[in-house]
Design a protein around this motif. Structure first.
Motif, PDB file in Angstrom:
ATOM      1  N   ARG A  79       0.837  -1.200   0.000  1.00  0.00           N
ATOM      2  CA  ARG A  79       0.000   0.000   0.000  1.00  0.00           C
ATOM      3  C   ARG A  79       0.870   1.247   0.000  1.00  0.00           C
ATOM      4  NH1 ARG A  79      -5.422  -0.909   1.132  1.00  0.00           N
ATOM      5  NH2 ARG A  79      -5.897  -3.070   1.693  1.00  0.00           N
ATOM      6  N   ASP A  80       0.316   2.330  -0.527  1.00  0.00           N
ATOM      7  CA  ASP A  80       1.058   3.583  -0.534  1.00  0.00           C
ATOM      8  C   ASP A  80       0.902   4.276   0.812  1.00  0.00           C
ATOM      9  OD1 ASP A  80      -1.349   5.019  -0.445  1.00  0.00           O
ATOM     10  OD2 ASP A  80      -1.236   5.699  -2.521  1.00  0.00           O
ATOM     11  N   PRO A  81       1.567   5.407   1.039  1.00  0.00           N
ATOM     12  CA  PRO A  81       1.500   6.055   2.355  1.00  0.00           C
ATOM     13  C   PRO A  81       0.110   6.494   2.782  1.00  0.00           C
ATOM     14  CG  PRO A  81       3.399   6.850   1.133  1.00  0.00           C
ATOM     15  CD  PRO A  81       2.578   6.045   0.176  1.00  0.00           C
ATOM     16  N   PHE A  82      -0.856   6.530   1.850  1.00  0.00           N
ATOM     17  CA  PHE A  82      -2.230   6.890   2.194  1.00  0.00           C
ATOM     18  C   PHE A  82      -3.116   5.659   2.382  1.00  0.00           C
ATOM     19  CE2 PHE A  82      -0.359  10.475   0.009  1.00  0.00           C
ATOM     20  CZ  PHE A  82      -0.719  11.545   0.815  1.00  0.00           C
ATOM     21  N   GLY A  83      -2.512   4.472   2.303  1.00  0.00           N
ATOM     22  CA  GLY A  83      -3.245   3.233   2.515  1.00  0.00           C
ATOM     23  C   GLY A  83      -3.884   2.660   1.280  1.00  0.00           C
ATOM     24  N   ARG A  84      -3.616   3.233   0.109  1.00  0.00           N
ATOM     25  CA  ARG A  84      -4.197   2.740  -1.141  1.00  0.00           C
ATOM     26  C   ARG A  84      -3.356   1.584  -1.683  1.00  0.00           C
ATOM     27  NH1 ARG A  84      -4.435   8.916  -3.102  1.00  0.00           N
ATOM     28  NH2 ARG A  84      -2.204   8.464  -3.024  1.00  0.00           N
ATOM     29  N   GLU A 118      24.391  -9.299  17.871  1.00  0.00           N
ATOM     30  CA  GLU A 118      25.136  -8.122  17.414  1.00  0.00           C
ATOM     31  C   GLU A 118      24.462  -7.347  16.292  1.00  0.00           C
ATOM     32  OE1 GLU A 118      27.914  -7.073  18.842  1.00  0.00           O
ATOM     33  OE2 GLU A 118      27.921  -8.759  20.263  1.00  0.00           O
ATOM     34  N   HIS A 119      23.672  -8.026  15.460  1.00  0.00           N
ATOM     35  CA  HIS A 119      23.186  -7.386  14.231  1.00  0.00           C
ATOM     36  C   HIS A 119      21.710  -7.661  13.960  1.00  0.00           C
ATOM     37  CE1 HIS A 119      27.582  -7.667  13.366  1.00  0.00           C
ATOM     38  NE2 HIS A 119      27.368  -6.474  12.837  1.00  0.00           N
ATOM     39  N   LEU A 120      21.114  -6.727  13.232  1.00  0.00           N
ATOM     40  CA  LEU A 120      19.789  -6.884  12.638  1.00  0.00           C
ATOM     41  C   LEU A 120      19.975  -7.058  11.140  1.00  0.00           C
ATOM     42  CD1 LEU A 120      16.645  -6.691  13.057  1.00  0.00           C
ATOM     43  CD2 LEU A 120      16.886  -4.273  12.415  1.00  0.00           C
ATOM     44  N   TYR A 121      19.382  -8.126  10.587  1.00  0.00           N
ATOM     45  CA  TYR A 121      19.435  -8.412   9.155  1.00  0.00           C
ATOM     46  C   TYR A 121      18.042  -8.184   8.565  1.00  0.00           C
ATOM     47  CZ  TYR A 121      23.786 -11.078  10.066  1.00  0.00           C
ATOM     48  OH  TYR A 121      25.047 -11.478  10.440  1.00  0.00           O
ATOM     49  N   VAL A 122      17.990  -7.573   7.381  1.00  0.00           N
ATOM     50  CA  VAL A 122      16.708  -7.340   6.712  1.00  0.00           C
ATOM     51  C   VAL A 122      16.870  -7.641   5.222  1.00  0.00           C
ATOM     52  CG1 VAL A 122      14.805  -5.734   6.325  1.00  0.00           C
ATOM     53  CG2 VAL A 122      16.236  -5.473   8.360  1.00  0.00           C
ATOM     54  N   LEU A 123      15.933  -8.405   4.664  1.00  0.00           N
ATOM     55  CA  LEU A 123      15.924  -8.752   3.245  1.00  0.00           C
ATOM     56  C   LEU A 123      14.674  -8.188   2.593  1.00  0.00           C
ATOM     57  CD1 LEU A 123      17.091 -10.471   0.835  1.00  0.00           C
ATOM     58  CD2 LEU A 123      15.530 -12.281   1.604  1.00  0.00           C
ATOM     59  N   PHE A 124      14.833  -7.536   1.446  1.00  0.00           N
ATOM     60  CA  PHE A 124      13.727  -6.971   0.674  1.00  0.00           C
ATOM     61  C   PHE A 124      13.652  -7.662  -0.684  1.00  0.00           C
ATOM     62  CE2 PHE A 124      15.218  -3.664   3.513  1.00  0.00           C
ATOM     63  CZ  PHE A 124      14.082  -2.996   3.931  1.00  0.00           C
ATOM     64  N   GLU A 125      12.448  -8.096  -1.072  1.00  0.00           N
ATOM     65  CA  GLU A 125      12.181  -8.612  -2.418  1.00  0.00           C
ATOM     66  C   GLU A 125      11.270  -7.609  -3.116  1.00  0.00           C
ATOM     67  OE1 GLU A 125      11.013 -12.897  -2.665  1.00  0.00           O
ATOM     68  OE2 GLU A 125      11.030 -12.698  -0.463  1.00  0.00           O
ATOM     69  N   CYS A 126      11.728  -7.070  -4.237  1.00  0.00           N
ATOM     70  CA  CYS A 126      11.060  -5.929  -4.848  1.00  0.00           C
ATOM     71  C   CYS A 126      10.756  -6.152  -6.329  1.00  0.00           C
ATOM     72  CB  CYS A 126      11.940  -4.684  -4.707  1.00  0.00           C
ATOM     73  SG  CYS A 126      12.477  -4.306  -3.028  1.00  0.00           S
ATOM     74  N   PRO A 127       9.578  -6.673  -6.652  1.00  0.00           N
ATOM     75  CA  PRO A 127       9.172  -6.684  -8.062  1.00  0.00           C
ATOM     76  C   PRO A 127       9.101  -5.234  -8.560  1.00  0.00           C
ATOM     77  CG  PRO A 127       7.703  -8.021  -6.713  1.00  0.00           C
ATOM     78  CD  PRO A 127       8.545  -7.233  -5.769  1.00  0.00           C
ATOM     79  N   TYR A 128       9.560  -5.001  -9.801  1.00  0.00           N
ATOM     80  CA  TYR A 128       9.573  -3.622 -10.273  1.00  0.00           C
ATOM     81  C   TYR A 128       8.910  -3.485 -11.632  1.00  0.00           C
ATOM     82  CZ  TYR A 128      13.698  -4.897 -13.117  1.00  0.00           C
ATOM     83  OH  TYR A 128      14.553  -5.486 -14.021  1.00  0.00           O
ATOM     84  N   LYS A 172       1.207  -3.920  -7.752  1.00  0.00           N
ATOM     85  CA  LYS A 172       2.353  -4.161  -8.633  1.00  0.00           C
ATOM     86  C   LYS A 172       3.687  -3.908  -7.931  1.00  0.00           C
ATOM     87  CE  LYS A 172      -0.029  -3.309 -13.000  1.00  0.00           C
ATOM     88  NZ  LYS A 172      -0.072  -2.495 -14.246  1.00  0.00           N
ATOM     89  N   LEU A 173       3.638  -3.241  -6.808  1.00  0.00           N
ATOM     90  CA  LEU A 173       4.864  -2.946  -6.064  1.00  0.00           C
ATOM     91  C   LEU A 173       4.919  -3.712  -4.740  1.00  0.00           C
ATOM     92  CD1 LEU A 173       5.311   0.907  -6.528  1.00  0.00           C
ATOM     93  CD2 LEU A 173       6.479  -0.935  -7.720  1.00  0.00           C
TER      94      LEU A 173
END
Length: 216
Positions: free
Chosen positions: A39-44, A60-70, A48-49
Motif C-alpha cells: 500500500r502507498d503512504p495513504f493506505g491505497r 550483534e546485528h539486525l538483518y533485513v531482506l527486501f524482495e522488490c518486483p519492479y 504491482k509494487l
C-alpha cells in the motif's frame, strides 16, 4: 508461531552471524516471517509494487531482506558503494526507519539501500532538525543487492549493528519502533510503498510507526 498484529513486524533469532544472502529460499531467510507491504503512504493498494520483507537477528546485528518486483528502474548513474550516497531517496530505494526512544519519538535512525547496493544511514532528530549531524553519523551497516532483469525483481539485504540503534541490551521480546518504505520511479512519477500508512507523501511521520519485535 502466533501471527503478529498488523502493526508488528517480527524478526527471527539466528544462532550465528551470516553472509548477506539474497536468496529468500536460503536456510537463513526461509524460516523468517514474511511481511508483505503493498500500500502507498495513504493506505491505497499498490499491488504491482508488493514488497516482501524478512528479518533475522543475532546478539550483534539486525538483518533485513527486501524482495522488490519492479515496473521500471530509476538508478543513479555511476554508483558509489564505498561511502554513503547523500540524497539516495531521489532514486529507487528501500528504507528502514527504526528507533528505540519511546519518549522522544522524533529520534530514530534511517537506513536506505538501492538496487545497485548504494546505501545511506542517517541519525534523525526532528526536534530540531540537525542536518549536518545526519550527514556525519556512521552506523557500520553493510549491504548487498542484485537486479534480476528476467524476473523484473530486485533483492537487497542490510546488516545493521544493534549498537547503532540502541544502547540497551537486545534479546527475545525486545521491541523497537519502526516503519518500512520503498520508492520507485523518477521524482515526477515516483511510486511509494509504506508498511504503516503515514497519511502523507513524507515518510517522516514517527507517530505512524509500527513495531519490530525480536522473537525466537
Amino acid at each position: 508461531m502466533v501471527s503478529a498484529p498488523n502493526n508488528a513486524f517480527r524478526s527471527l533469532y539466528a544462532p550465528g552471524e551470516a553472509l548477506l544472502h539474497l536468496d529468500p529460499q536460503d536456510p537463513f531467510w526461509r524460516k523468517a516471517p514474511a511481511l508483505h507491504a503493498n500500500r502507498d503512504p495513504f493506505g491505497r493498494l499498490s499491488p504491482k509494487l508488493e514488497t516482501t520483507i524478512r528479518s533475522r537477528w543475532t546478539g550483534e546485528h539486525l538483518y533485513v531482506l527486501f524482495e522488490c518486483p519492479y515496473q521500471t528502474l530509476h538508478l543513479k548513474p555511476e554508483p558509489i558503494l564505498h561511502a554513503k550516497t547523500w540524497l539516495l531517496w531521489n532514486w529507487d530505494v528501500v528504507e528502514l526507519f527504526i528507533g528505540d526512544d519511546w519518549e522522544h519519538i522524533e529520534r530514530y535512525k534511517e537506513f536506505e539501500l538501492s538496487p545497485q547496493g548504494e546505501w545511506l544511514d542517517l541519525a534523525i532528530d526532528r526536534n530540531p532538525p540537525e542536518i549536518e549531524r545526519h550527514r556525519a553519523w556512521a552506523s557500520g551497516m553493510k549491504t548487498r543487492a542484485h537486479v534480476d532483469e528476467e524476473r523484473r525483481l530486485w533483492l537487497g539485504a542490510m546488516r545493521i549493528p544493534f549498537a547503532s540503534i540502541t544502547d540497551a541490551a537486545v534479546g527475545p521480546g525486545k521491541t523497537f519502533r519502526a516503519n518500512l518504505y520503498r520508492i520507485e520511479g523518477a521524482p515526477e512519477e515516483r511510486r511509494l510503498v509504506a508498511w504503516m500508512a503515514t497519511g502523507s507523501e513524507s515518510f517522516h511521520v514517527p507517530a505512524a510507526f509500527g513495531t519490530l519485535e525480536l522473537v525466537v
